[in-house]
Design a protein around this motif. Structure first.
Motif, PDB file in Angstrom:
ATOM      1  N   THR A  94     -10.165 -49.198 -17.083  1.00 21.41           N
ATOM      2  CA  THR A  94     -10.501 -50.206 -16.093  1.00 21.41           C
ATOM      3  C   THR A  94     -12.015 -50.306 -16.011  1.00 21.41           C
ATOM      4  O   THR A  94     -12.692 -49.308 -15.759  1.00 21.41           O
ATOM      5  N   VAL A  95     -12.549 -51.489 -16.251  1.00 22.17           N
ATOM      6  CA  VAL A  95     -13.984 -51.714 -16.182  1.00 22.17           C
ATOM      7  C   VAL A  95     -14.281 -52.604 -14.982  1.00 22.17           C
ATOM      8  O   VAL A  95     -13.781 -53.730 -14.900  1.00 22.17           O
ATOM      9  N   GLU A  96     -15.063 -52.078 -14.044  1.00 20.58           N
ATOM     10  CA  GLU A  96     -15.452 -52.837 -12.857  1.00 20.58           C
ATOM     11  C   GLU A  96     -16.818 -53.453 -13.094  1.00 20.58           C
ATOM     12  O   GLU A  96     -17.828 -52.756 -13.150  1.00 20.58           O
ATOM     13  N   THR A  97     -16.844 -54.782 -13.255  1.00 24.95           N
ATOM     14  CA  THR A  97     -18.078 -55.512 -13.517  1.00 24.95           C
ATOM     15  C   THR A  97     -18.425 -56.374 -12.308  1.00 24.95           C
ATOM     16  O   THR A  97     -17.662 -56.462 -11.343  1.00 24.95           O
ATOM     17  N   SER A  98     -19.563 -57.030 -12.381  1.00 24.56           N
ATOM     18  CA  SER A  98     -19.959 -57.918 -11.290  1.00 24.56           C
ATOM     19  C   SER A  98     -19.050 -59.128 -11.196  1.00 24.56           C
ATOM     20  O   SER A  98     -18.995 -59.801 -10.165  1.00 24.56           O
ATOM     21  N   VAL A 122     -21.262 -45.671 -14.552  1.00 24.55           N
ATOM     22  CA  VAL A 122     -20.580 -44.445 -14.163  1.00 24.55           C
ATOM     23  C   VAL A 122     -19.194 -44.507 -14.798  1.00 24.55           C
ATOM     24  O   VAL A 122     -18.478 -45.497 -14.630  1.00 24.55           O
ATOM     25  N   VAL A 123     -18.843 -43.477 -15.549  1.00 25.45           N
ATOM     26  CA  VAL A 123     -17.557 -43.431 -16.246  1.00 25.45           C
ATOM     27  C   VAL A 123     -16.797 -42.185 -15.789  1.00 25.45           C
ATOM     28  O   VAL A 123     -17.352 -41.091 -15.768  1.00 25.45           O
ATOM     29  N   ALA A 124     -15.543 -42.370 -15.406  1.00 26.01           N
ATOM     30  CA  ALA A 124     -14.701 -41.261 -14.958  1.00 26.01           C
ATOM     31  C   ALA A 124     -13.461 -41.178 -15.840  1.00 26.01           C
ATOM     32  O   ALA A 124     -12.912 -42.209 -16.252  1.00 26.01           O
ATOM     33  N   PHE A 125     -13.017 -39.949 -16.107  1.00 20.06           N
ATOM     34  CA  PHE A 125     -11.869 -39.714 -16.982  1.00 20.06           C
ATOM     35  C   PHE A 125     -10.800 -38.924 -16.241  1.00 20.06           C
ATOM     36  O   PHE A 125     -11.098 -37.985 -15.505  1.00 20.06           O
ATOM     37  N   VAL A 128     -14.603 -47.319 -15.643  1.00 19.52           N
ATOM     38  CA  VAL A 128     -16.005 -47.584 -15.933  1.00 19.52           C
ATOM     39  C   VAL A 128     -16.550 -48.521 -14.861  1.00 19.52           C
ATOM     40  O   VAL A 128     -15.998 -49.598 -14.637  1.00 19.52           O
ATOM     41  N   VAL A 129     -17.610 -48.108 -14.192  1.00 19.96           N
ATOM     42  CA  VAL A 129     -18.254 -48.946 -13.184  1.00 19.96           C
ATOM     43  C   VAL A 129     -19.615 -49.360 -13.716  1.00 19.96           C
ATOM     44  O   VAL A 129     -20.496 -48.522 -13.933  1.00 19.96           O
ATOM     45  N   VAL A 130     -19.795 -50.668 -13.954  1.00 19.73           N
ATOM     46  CA  VAL A 130     -21.083 -51.205 -14.402  1.00 19.73           C
ATOM     47  C   VAL A 130     -21.607 -52.264 -13.442  1.00 19.73           C
ATOM     48  O   VAL A 130     -22.682 -52.822 -13.671  1.00 19.73           O
TER      49      VAL A 130
END
Length: 296
Positions: free
Chosen positions: A209-213, A262-265, A277-279
């Motif tokens: 899951t990628v959190e983008t703007s 910030v990336v969490a596994f 993934v938080v960008v």
């Protein structure tokens, strides 16, 4: 609540249940905004009852309504996995994973407390609801069965299956050497463009899951996740190992010192089952983040 007078007995009875209902909805949904919406809808349904005084067990009735509404939300998310919803991770607790100082104990406790939400995300809607209602809120299986439209035994089986999955997931509260080695193997393979190396450390059903703007982008399956990891350009200059909501992770910075990601596994059975993934610059700016670490 603004919709009714505080002297209204029905409103007072509902307010007495609001905190518990909100807790149930939040644990099931993992989103404060969605939980508030579900609880408010439960109040509207109660207020529209022709004879609310005829409800013998108001707490049970409201739990059933909140449970069914939450189940609808979970199923909707499953049908539309790319849809964004507010505060998927309600808070972003990031601390350096290099032996936290005593003053970091509160942040670590908060991080661990959020970790269960990540594990629950791997469960199916019915499993998740059955597990949360029974194991976290002691709702009887016969009531859970009514919410799910299943038998009592079926509800027990769903909760048992979910419990097994939760227990099989390595405790994010204690990130050991083995978990960190899996993360390092993934990062090394991604930098080398080693597709086979990535597949060796990814669970076949891994979710990224990628959190983008612009919202949330979800990728499912080891092949797709590995392809994305291999092709993604690494703009980071500095990075360090961190704990992200109780999970092993990595934080990266750009050359100018601004946070990049910030990336969490989540790791179970020696393989990565979930990557977050938080960008989004807004999310990163709002979080309390550690300073840059060494070059990696």
């Amino acid at each position: 609540m603004s919709e009714s007078s505080p002297k209204d007995p029905l409103a007072e009875a509902f307010e007495a249940q609001r905190g518990r209902l909100r807790a149930v909805a939040h644990r099931v949904l993992g989103s404060h905004a969605d939980a508030e919406d579900v609880v408010q809808e439960a109040w509207l349904r109660l207020s529209r009852q022709d004879d609310p005084a005829a409800i013998r067990n108001l707490a049970g009735w409201l739990t059933t309504v909140v449970g069914r509404l939450s189940l609808d939300v979970l199923r909707s998310r499953q049908a539309h996995p790319q849809a964004s919803y507010d505060d998927r991770l309600p808070e972003l607790v990031v601390i350096a994973d290099d032996g936290p100082a005593p003053e970091d104990d509160v942040a670590l406790a908060d991080s661990v407390g959020l970790a269960l939400l990540v594990v629950l995300d791997s469960l199916g809607p019915s499993e998740r609801l059955a597990f949360v209602l029974h194991d976290l809120f002691a709702v009887p299986f016969d009531e859970i069965g009514q919410i799910l439209g299943r038998s009592t035994n079926a509800a027990k089986m769903l909760a048992s299956r979910a419990r097994g999955k939760v227990q099989a997931t390595e405790r994010p509260a204690a990130v050991g050497r083995e978990q960190r080695e899996v993360v390092e193997a993934f990062l090394a393979a991604a930098r080398r463009g080693d597709f086979e190396g990535l597949l060796r450390v990814l669970d076949p059903d891994v979710r990224r899951t990628v959190e983008t703007s612009d919202g949330v982008v979800v990728t499912l399956g080891a092949t797709e996740v590995a392809a994305g990891a291999r092709l993604s350009a690494d703009a980071a200059v500095r990075g360090r190992a961190v704990l992200v909501n109780g999970r092993p992770g990595v934080m990266s910075w750009r050359a100018d010192g601004s946070p990049l990601s910030v990336v969490a596994f989540t790791i179970a059975g020696g393989r990565i089952t979930d990557i977050t993934v938080v960008v989004d610059p807004v999310r990163l700016a709002a979080a309390e983040l550690p300073g840059p670490g060494v070059v990696h």
